[in-house]
Design a protein around this motif. Structure first.
Motif, short mmCIF file in Angstrom:
data_model
loop_
_atom_site.label_atom_id
_atom_site.label_comp_id
_atom_site.label_asym_id
_atom_site.label_seq_id
_atom_site.Cartn_x
_atom_site.Cartn_y
_atom_site.Cartn_z
N UNK A 202 0.83 -1.21 0.00
CA UNK A 202 0.00 0.00 0.00
C UNK A 202 0.86 1.26 0.00
N UNK A 203 1.66 1.44 1.05
CA UNK A 203 2.56 2.59 1.12
C UNK A 203 4.02 2.14 1.20
N UNK A 204 4.24 0.85 1.35
CA UNK A 204 5.56 0.28 1.49
C UNK A 204 5.64 -0.95 0.57
N UNK A 205 6.21 -2.04 1.05
CA UNK A 205 6.29 -3.25 0.23
C UNK A 205 5.60 -4.41 0.94
N UNK A 206 4.94 -5.24 0.13
CA UNK A 206 4.26 -6.42 0.64
C UNK A 206 4.29 -7.52 -0.40
N UNK A 207 4.22 -8.76 0.08
CA UNK A 207 4.38 -9.91 -0.81
C UNK A 207 3.43 -11.03 -0.41
N UNK A 208 2.93 -11.74 -1.42
CA UNK A 208 2.10 -12.92 -1.20
C UNK A 208 2.62 -14.01 -2.12
N UNK A 209 2.78 -15.21 -1.58
CA UNK A 209 3.13 -16.38 -2.38
C UNK A 209 2.05 -17.42 -2.19
N UNK A 210 1.47 -17.88 -3.30
CA UNK A 210 0.52 -18.99 -3.29
C UNK A 210 1.28 -20.14 -3.94
N UNK A 211 1.46 -21.23 -3.21
CA UNK A 211 2.33 -22.29 -3.72
C UNK A 211 1.76 -23.68 -3.49
N UNK A 212 2.20 -24.59 -4.34
CA UNK A 212 1.99 -26.03 -4.16
C UNK A 212 0.63 -26.42 -3.58
N UNK A 213 -0.42 -26.20 -4.34
CA UNK A 213 -1.76 -26.58 -3.92
C UNK A 213 -2.50 -25.54 -3.11
N UNK A 214 -1.87 -24.40 -2.85
CA UNK A 214 -2.53 -23.33 -2.10
C UNK A 214 -3.58 -22.63 -2.97
N UNK A 215 -4.65 -22.13 -2.31
CA UNK A 215 -5.73 -21.44 -3.02
C UNK A 215 -6.00 -20.10 -2.36
N UNK A 216 -6.03 -19.03 -3.18
CA UNK A 216 -6.36 -17.69 -2.72
C UNK A 216 -7.55 -17.20 -3.53
N UNK A 217 -8.56 -16.63 -2.84
CA UNK A 217 -9.72 -16.07 -3.53
C UNK A 217 -9.96 -14.66 -3.02
N UNK A 218 -10.03 -13.71 -3.97
CA UNK A 218 -10.25 -12.31 -3.63
C UNK A 218 -11.35 -11.73 -4.50
N UNK A 219 -11.93 -10.62 -4.02
CA UNK A 219 -12.96 -9.93 -4.78
C UNK A 219 -12.37 -8.85 -5.66
N UNK A 220 -11.43 -8.09 -5.16
CA UNK A 220 -10.67 -7.09 -5.93
C UNK A 220 -9.32 -6.93 -5.25
N UNK A 221 -8.30 -6.61 -6.06
CA UNK A 221 -6.95 -6.56 -5.51
C UNK A 221 -6.14 -5.44 -6.13
N UNK A 222 -5.20 -4.92 -5.33
CA UNK A 222 -4.24 -3.92 -5.80
C UNK A 222 -2.85 -4.38 -5.42
N UNK A 223 -1.96 -4.43 -6.39
CA UNK A 223 -0.54 -4.73 -6.14
C UNK A 223 0.23 -3.45 -6.44
N UNK A 224 0.80 -2.82 -5.42
CA UNK A 224 1.50 -1.54 -5.61
C UNK A 224 0.51 -0.39 -5.68
N UNK A 225 -0.05 -0.03 -4.52
CA UNK A 225 -1.14 0.94 -4.49
C UNK A 225 -0.67 2.39 -4.67
N UNK A 226 0.12 2.92 -3.74
CA UNK A 226 0.53 4.32 -3.79
C UNK A 226 1.97 4.46 -4.28
N UNK A 227 2.32 5.66 -4.73
CA UNK A 227 3.70 5.93 -5.19
C UNK A 227 4.71 5.48 -4.14
N UNK A 228 5.77 4.83 -4.62
CA UNK A 228 6.82 4.35 -3.74
C UNK A 228 6.55 2.98 -3.14
N UNK A 229 5.37 2.44 -3.39
CA UNK A 229 5.05 1.11 -2.85
C UNK A 229 5.43 0.03 -3.86
N UNK A 230 5.55 -1.19 -3.34
CA UNK A 230 5.83 -2.35 -4.18
C UNK A 230 4.99 -3.51 -3.67
#
Length: 159
Positions: free
Chosen positions: A45-73
């Motif tokens: 959002x304002x800094x850095x964040x990471x998600x890994x879905x691996x080896x049979x993992x399941x993630x379900x979202x309604x809406x998503x943002x990767x790298x929201x504000x300037x300077x974020x990752x």
């Protein structure tokens, strides 16, 4: 004050400040399936964040943002047989910050509306590599916002 995109019907799960959530595999930090219901997902959002879905993992979202504000990752990796991420709303990869999506080694992502490098200064990248890796786009949608396309940047690589 944190402003969440209007695409989120409820609240939002924010993954920021160096946090790395893992779904699936041998050392998960979140249960699988990880279903956020009507809440959105903001990775970086304002800094850095990471998600890994691996080896049979399941993630379900309604809406998503990767790298929201300037300077974020914000980065999501979907990797390995049976690893899936389904986003049923709007997916922003690099809204104003840097966003990246890596689908590899049999991972699968299904998404509805997709914006890569959405706002001026936003940088989005998507890489799909390895046998059986799939990014299924449910609706034909712009890869970059028409109002910011000449100022934002995106990269898509399919190997």
């Amino acid at each position: 004050m944190l402003i969440i995109p209007s695409a989120f019907a409820g609240g939002a799960m924010i993954i920021d400040h160096g946090v790395h959530e893992i779904v699936g595999g041998l050392t998960p930090t979140r249960p699988s399936p990880w279903d956020l219901g009507t809440d959105g997902l903001v990775v970086g959002s304002v800094s850095n964040g990471y998600v890994t879905v691996q080896d049979g993992g399941h993630l379900k979202t309604t809406s998503s943002v990767l790298g929201h504000f300037r300077g974020s990752e914000g980065a999501i990796t979907v990797s390995g047989d049976g690893a899936t991420w389904e986003d049923t709303g709007v997916l922003f990869i690099g809204r104003e910050g840097n966003g990246s999506l890596l689908i590899e080694d049999g991972g699968r992502v299904t998404s509805l509306m997709n914006y890569i490098g959405d706002v001026s200064g936003g940088l989005g990248s998507v890489r799909v590599s390895g046998d059986g890796s799939i990014w299924e786009l449910r609706i034909s949608s712009p890869l970059a916002s028409t109002e910011a396309a000449e100022f934002s940047k995106f990269l898509m690589e399919v190997l």
